[in-house]
Design an enzyme around this catalytic site. Structure first.
Site, PDB file in Angstrom:
ATOM      1  N   GLN A  27       0.907  -1.263   0.017  1.00  0.00           N
ATOM      2  CA  GLN A  27       0.094  -0.129   0.266  1.00  0.00           C
ATOM      3  C   GLN A  27       0.883   1.373  -0.108  1.00  0.00           C
ATOM      4  O   GLN A  27       0.303   2.486  -0.205  1.00  0.00           O
ATOM      5  CB  GLN A  27      -1.005   0.103   1.216  1.00  0.00           C
ATOM      6  CG  GLN A  27      -1.922  -1.109   1.052  1.00  0.00           C
ATOM      7  CD  GLN A  27      -2.971  -1.035   2.444  1.00  0.00           C
ATOM      8  OE1 GLN A  27      -2.717  -1.635   3.561  1.00  0.00           O
ATOM      9  NE2 GLN A  27      -4.082  -0.386   2.383  1.00  0.00           N
ATOM     10  N   GLU A  58      -4.896  -7.731   5.712  1.00  0.00           N
ATOM     11  CA  GLU A  58      -3.598  -7.046   5.400  1.00  0.00           C
ATOM     12  C   GLU A  58      -2.777  -8.337   4.656  1.00  0.00           C
ATOM     13  O   GLU A  58      -1.945  -7.967   3.831  1.00  0.00           O
ATOM     14  CB  GLU A  58      -2.895  -6.615   6.645  1.00  0.00           C
ATOM     15  CG  GLU A  58      -3.636  -5.689   7.467  1.00  0.00           C
ATOM     16  CD  GLU A  58      -3.800  -4.579   6.620  1.00  0.00           C
ATOM     17  OE1 GLU A  58      -2.991  -4.094   5.599  1.00  0.00           O
ATOM     18  OE2 GLU A  58      -5.011  -3.561   6.942  1.00  0.00           O
TER      19      GLU A  58
HETATM   20  O1  K1U Z   1      -5.330  -2.209   4.941  1.00  0.00           O
HETATM   21  C1  K1U Z   1      -6.027  -1.174   4.991  1.00  0.00           C
HETATM   22  O2  K1U Z   1      -6.357  -0.484   4.030  1.00  0.00           O
HETATM   23  C2  K1U Z   1      -6.280  -0.515   6.209  1.00  0.00           C
HETATM   24  C3  K1U Z   1      -7.797  -0.827   6.604  1.00  0.00           C
HETATM   25  C4  K1U Z   1      -7.865  -2.075   7.417  1.00  0.00           C
HETATM   26  C5  K1U Z   1      -9.138  -2.936   7.905  1.00  0.00           C
HETATM   27  C6  K1U Z   1      -9.049  -4.001   8.512  1.00  0.00           C
HETATM   28  C7  K1U Z   1     -10.312  -4.466   9.010  1.00  0.00           C
HETATM   29  C8  K1U Z   1     -11.550  -3.950   8.819  1.00  0.00           C
HETATM   30  C9  K1U Z   1     -11.434  -2.892   8.251  1.00  0.00           C
HETATM   31  C10 K1U Z   1     -10.324  -2.078   7.640  1.00  0.00           C
HETATM   32  C11 K1U Z   1      -8.322   0.285   7.623  1.00  0.00           C
HETATM   33  O3  K1U Z   1      -7.646   0.444   8.668  1.00  0.00           O
HETATM   34  S1  K1U Z   1      -9.592   1.363   7.066  1.00  0.00           S
HETATM   35  C12 K1U Z   1      -9.882   2.383   8.313  1.00  0.00           C
HETATM   36  C13 K1U Z   1     -10.652   1.565   9.626  1.00  0.00           C
HETATM   37  O4  K1U Z   1     -11.152   0.537   9.325  1.00  0.00           O
HETATM   38  C14 K1U Z   1     -10.683   2.345  10.672  1.00  0.00           C
HETATM   39  C15 K1U Z   1     -10.266   3.660  10.896  1.00  0.00           C
HETATM   40  C16 K1U Z   1     -10.261   4.187  12.207  1.00  0.00           C
HETATM   41  C17 K1U Z   1     -10.752   3.751  13.159  1.00  0.00           C
HETATM   42  C18 K1U Z   1     -11.432   2.306  13.270  1.00  0.00           C
HETATM   43  C19 K1U Z   1     -11.327   1.749  11.833  1.00  0.00           C
HETATM   44 ZN    ZN Z   2      -6.690  -2.282   2.649  1.00  0.00          ZN
END
Ligand code: K1U
Ligand code: ZN
Length: 172
Positions: free
Chosen positions: A51, A136
């Site tokens: 990423q 991830e």
């Molecule tokens: O890999 C990525 O794009 C990060 C993504 C990962 C993710 C894992 C599990 C569920 C959803 C997303 C994120 O972190 S998106 C942002 C997000 O989920 C978040 C941001 C702030 C607080 C809580 C969650």
């Molecule tokens: Zn992602």
């Protein structure tokens, strides 16, 4: 430390299978620290090296709730060695801005990886951390969460994401 630019779909680096890390060097530890800073700033609960344009098997995660102390996990060469149960929870992706969908995943995963000192670690995760590990590790295999959508939902995604990208270009 440095904030790294996050690549957005359809950047080709996001579709590549990332290469294993042979040795955890000082250079890779610096990349891991920069990725953690980038994840916290986004904000996100995880980030994979592709990423930020680096096709290597490295992820960072922190799924601590608000008000809890940080629980940063840095994982080189992470592998799911066991899983059980089913979950269906809403996900987003820092590389697919503006789009969210519930995705079918395993509810609990056991993950083996190397830590910042190159030591082998095994941990079992449930809840958001289990979902974040799967999200991830998918990135390391060139898989995005939208690749798990049904053909019908994928069609809706393509139309909506086209508009999101156009809006982002207008804002530049
Ligand atoms: O890999 C990525 O794009 C990060 C993504 C990962 C993710 C894992 C599990 C569920 C959803 C997303 C994120 O972190 S998106 C942002 C997000 O989920 C978040 C941001 C702030 C607080 C809580 C969650
Ligand atoms: Zn992602």
């Amino acid at each position: 430390m440095a904030l790294l630019p996050i690549r957005h779909y359809p950047d080709p680096v996001l579709k590549q299978k990332a290469l294993p890390v042979e040795t955890v060097t000082e250079e890779l530890r610096t990349l891991a620290r920069d990725m953690a800073e980038t994840m916290y700033a986004a904000p996100g609960v995880g980030l994979a090296a592709p990423q930020v344009g680096v096709s290597k098997r490295l992820i960072v995660l922190d799924c601590a709730g608000s008000g809890e102390p940080p629980q940063l996990i840095t994982a080189f060469n992470p592998q799911i060695v066991a899983s059980e149960g089913e979950s269906y929870e809403e996900e987003g992706c820092l590389s697919v801005p503006g789009y969210y969908s519930a995705i079918h995943r395993r509810a609990q995963v056991t993950v083996r990886f190397q830590d910042m000192e190159g030591r082998s670690v095994e941990m079992t995760a449930a809840g958001l951390l289990a979902i974040a590990f799967q999200h991830e590790i998918d990135h390391l295999d060139g898989v995005l969460f939208v690749d798990h959508l049904s053909p019908l939902k994928k069609g809706f995604f393509r139309k909506k994401y086209q508009k999101i990208l156009e809006q982002m270009k207008e804002q530049l």
